[in-house]
Design a protein around this motif. Structure first.
Motif, short mmCIF file in Angstrom:
data_model
loop_
_atom_site.label_atom_id
_atom_site.label_comp_id
_atom_site.label_asym_id
_atom_site.label_seq_id
_atom_site.Cartn_x
_atom_site.Cartn_y
_atom_site.Cartn_z
N SER A 1 0.84 -1.21 0.00
CA SER A 1 0.00 0.00 0.00
C SER A 1 0.87 1.25 0.00
O SER A 1 0.61 2.21 -0.74
CB SER A 1 -0.99 -0.01 1.17
N GLN A 2 1.94 1.26 0.80
CA GLN A 2 2.82 2.43 0.80
C GLN A 2 3.58 2.54 -0.52
O GLN A 2 3.74 3.64 -1.06
CB GLN A 2 3.82 2.33 1.96
N ALA A 3 4.03 1.40 -1.03
CA ALA A 3 4.78 1.42 -2.30
C ALA A 3 3.89 1.98 -3.43
O ALA A 3 4.35 2.75 -4.28
CB ALA A 3 5.28 0.03 -2.65
N LEU A 4 2.61 1.60 -3.39
CA LEU A 4 1.69 2.07 -4.42
C LEU A 4 1.46 3.58 -4.29
O LEU A 4 1.43 4.32 -5.28
CB LEU A 4 0.37 1.31 -4.31
N GLU A 5 1.31 4.03 -3.04
CA GLU A 5 1.12 5.48 -2.80
C GLU A 5 2.31 6.27 -3.34
O GLU A 5 2.15 7.32 -3.97
CB GLU A 5 1.02 5.71 -1.29
N MET A 6 3.50 5.74 -3.07
CA MET A 6 4.71 6.42 -3.55
C MET A 6 4.73 6.45 -5.08
O MET A 6 5.10 7.45 -5.70
CB MET A 6 5.96 5.69 -3.02
N THR A 7 4.32 5.32 -5.67
CA THR A 7 4.31 5.23 -7.13
C THR A 7 3.34 6.25 -7.72
O THR A 7 3.66 6.98 -8.68
CB THR A 7 3.88 3.80 -7.55
N GLU A 8 2.16 6.34 -7.10
CA GLU A 8 1.16 7.28 -7.61
C GLU A 8 1.62 8.72 -7.41
O GLU A 8 1.38 9.58 -8.26
CB GLU A 8 -0.20 7.00 -6.97
N ALA A 9 2.33 8.96 -6.30
CA ALA A 9 2.81 10.33 -6.03
C ALA A 9 3.80 10.79 -7.10
O ALA A 9 3.76 11.94 -7.54
CB ALA A 9 3.47 10.39 -4.66
N VAL A 10 4.66 9.89 -7.56
CA VAL A 10 5.64 10.32 -8.57
C VAL A 10 5.03 10.29 -9.98
O VAL A 10 5.27 11.19 -10.78
CB VAL A 10 6.95 9.48 -8.53
N GLU A 11 4.23 9.28 -10.24
CA GLU A 11 3.65 9.18 -11.60
C GLU A 11 2.70 10.34 -11.87
O GLU A 11 2.68 10.90 -12.96
CB GLU A 11 2.92 7.84 -11.78
N SER A 12 1.89 10.72 -10.87
CA SER A 12 0.90 11.78 -11.09
C SER A 12 1.58 13.11 -11.36
O SER A 12 1.01 14.00 -11.97
CB SER A 12 -0.04 11.89 -9.89
N ARG A 13 2.82 13.25 -10.90
CA ARG A 13 3.55 14.51 -11.13
C ARG A 13 4.53 14.40 -12.29
O ARG A 13 5.29 15.33 -12.55
CB ARG A 13 4.32 14.90 -9.86
N GLY A 14 4.57 13.25 -12.91
CA GLY A 14 5.49 13.06 -14.03
C GLY A 14 6.95 13.07 -13.63
O GLY A 14 7.83 13.45 -14.41
N ILE A 15 7.22 12.60 -12.41
CA ILE A 15 8.60 12.63 -11.89
C ILE A 15 9.36 11.39 -12.36
O ILE A 15 8.85 10.27 -12.29
CB ILE A 15 8.56 12.65 -10.35
N VAL A 16 10.59 11.59 -12.83
CA VAL A 16 11.46 10.45 -13.17
C VAL A 16 11.69 9.65 -11.89
O VAL A 16 12.10 10.22 -10.86
CB VAL A 16 12.81 10.94 -13.73
N ASN A 17 11.40 8.36 -11.93
CA ASN A 17 11.52 7.55 -10.70
C ASN A 17 12.14 6.20 -11.00
O ASN A 17 11.84 5.58 -12.02
CB ASN A 17 10.14 7.37 -10.07
N MET A 18 13.00 5.77 -10.12
CA MET A 18 13.67 4.48 -10.32
C MET A 18 14.04 3.88 -8.97
O MET A 18 14.30 4.60 -8.00
CB MET A 18 14.92 4.72 -11.17
N VAL A 19 14.04 2.56 -8.92
CA VAL A 19 14.39 1.84 -7.68
C VAL A 19 15.70 1.10 -7.91
O VAL A 19 15.92 0.53 -8.99
CB VAL A 19 13.26 0.88 -7.27
N ASN A 20 16.56 1.10 -6.90
CA ASN A 20 17.89 0.52 -7.10
C ASN A 20 17.90 -1.00 -6.94
O ASN A 20 18.53 -1.54 -6.02
CB ASN A 20 18.91 1.18 -6.17
N LEU A 21 17.21 -1.68 -7.84
CA LEU A 21 17.36 -3.14 -7.95
C LEU A 21 18.63 -3.34 -8.76
O LEU A 21 18.62 -3.51 -9.98
CB LEU A 21 16.12 -3.74 -8.61
N ARG A 22 19.76 -3.22 -8.07
CA ARG A 22 21.02 -2.96 -8.76
C ARG A 22 21.51 -4.10 -9.65
O ARG A 22 22.34 -3.88 -10.53
CB ARG A 22 22.11 -2.56 -7.76
N TYR A 23 20.98 -5.30 -9.42
CA TYR A 23 21.45 -6.41 -10.26
C TYR A 23 20.96 -6.27 -11.70
O TYR A 23 21.48 -6.93 -12.60
CB TYR A 23 21.07 -7.75 -9.62
#
Ligand code: NAD
Length: 355
Positions: free
Chosen positions: A90-112
């Protein structure tokens, strides 16, 4: 991990770390001094008000990603966030919606994702080099609960928060389970459709507590998975895997070939058994051209030159599966990944079946 970020961002031409933020002042000063960072803030709001930065890398503990990222999203600046995106879907989704709704470049460090072997393995699977995936085996092995090679978990806060649910850790499942789940499903090009997971937190201290830390977060899990397309897989991880500091292995067996990827202590390899070799079980090493690491990919995305993958949405989808693992483990039965977010197909391999 912030040290790793500082080193790898510093290698990118034109990229400079202009400020450090940490609530622990002494650690912050030492960090900024080591990496020649000119500004430091013990309060994120102050850093945001200062505002002279183009993008942010969030390397706080898992439980802190949500509150800090939600604040940072209001700045509209690109955000690179450590995994797991949040302790819950639920928190991950909220964060996703917060960045997507603002058109923010977003990435998670799944470094492999930044490993050449991983990208090449995915390419081979997507090209149909092994046919249709039928069976997967994936493991992520660590041993910091047994050996002292990374310090002493009994006394160091950076390990203790990882052992405590109340401090926002989802155990080895949340910590590295997300990596191996991403690894397996990304390479196979298949998303999980049902899972059955068992996990355990073994007793580790008197009363299973050290100071403020109740040591209740899982430190081993095993999961059986069915993927879309029908393949079955076993995925497991442990902090008790003596002899391995930080090792991953993935094997994908298909209808007319197999591939195997391994990673250990920054070394990695990929091998393939396909074509006539399937009759003799002959494995051949595969050459893997270099690929950008995740830090470079993020900066390229900030500069507008590349998709920021893996995105917050991908990490939220993985988090949904991790949440279901807890449900499965508690109920002692398998659960379907049916109520989850719309999962984007990871790859669209067109596979020709042999006659
Ligand atoms: N991608 C990878 O391969 C990888 C590897 C290791 C760690 N990680 C992730 O990196 C993150 C950090 O892990 P770590 O081992 O560096 O942890 P750590 O505990 O060593 O460091 C976290 C730092 O964040 C600071 N902090 C805590 N709350 C804060 C706040 N509100 N604002 C600013 N700073 C705050 C702490 O004081 C500490 O210095 C975790 O999410 C972890 O899962 C990812």
């Amino acid at each position: 991990m912030a040290q790793k970020h500082a080193e790898l961002f510093a290698e990118i031409p034109g990229c400079q770390i202009v400020a450090g933020v940490d609530v622990a002042e002494e650690r912050l000063e030492a960090f900024c001094e080591t990496y020649g960072i000119g500004r430091s803030f013990t309060d994120l709001d102050e850093a945001i008000n200062w505002g002279a930065f183009d993008a942010v890398s969030n390397v706080t503990p898992d439980a802190v990603h949500y509150s800090t990222t939600m604040k940072l999203a209001e700045t509209g600046k690109p955000i690179f966030c450590e995994k797991p995106l949040a302790p819950s879907y639920s928190q991950a989704l909220e964060m996703t919606e917060a960045v997507e709704s603002r058109g923010i470049v977003n990435m998670v460090n799944l470094r492999y994702r930044g490993l050449a072997v991983m990208q090449k393995a995915r390419e081979l699977a997507a090209e149909g080099a092994i046919g249709e995936a039928r069976h997967l085996e994936a493991a992520y092995l660590q041993s910091w609960l047994v050996g002292t090679h990374w310090g002493d978990w009994r006394t160091e806060e950076r390990w203790l928060w990882r052992l405590s649910g109340a401090h926002g850790s989802r155990g080895v499942l949340g910590d590295v389970g997300i990596h191996i789940l991403d690894f397996a499903s990304f390479v196979a090009g298949r998303n999980p459709v049902s899972i059955h997971c068992r996990m355990k937190a073994f007793g580790k201290a008197e009363g299973n507590r050290i100071g403020a830390y109740a040591l209740d977060a899982n430190d081993s899990f095993v999961m059986s998975v069915e993927f879309d397309g029908g393949a079955l897989g076993v995925i497991h991880a442990s902090r008790w895997a003596t002899g391995y500091a930080n090792a991953q292995k993935l094997a994908v067996f298909g209808t007319h070939g197999a591939l195997e990827v391994w990673f250990e202590s920054e070394e990695s390899g990929l091998k393939l058994c396909a074509g006539e070799d399937i009759h003799t079980q002959t494995w051949r090493a595969v050459e893997c051209p270099p690929v950008p690491n995740t830090y470079q990919t993020f900066i390229d995305a900030v500069r507008g030159g590349a998709p920021a993958e893996p995105s917050f949405r991908r990490a939220a989808e993985l988090q949904h599966v991790l949440d279901l693992c807890f449900e499965s483990s508690e109920r002692g039965e398998g659960v379907g990944v049916v109520e989850g977010p719309p999962t984007a197909p990871i790859a669209t391999a067109s596979v020709e079946r042999p006659d």
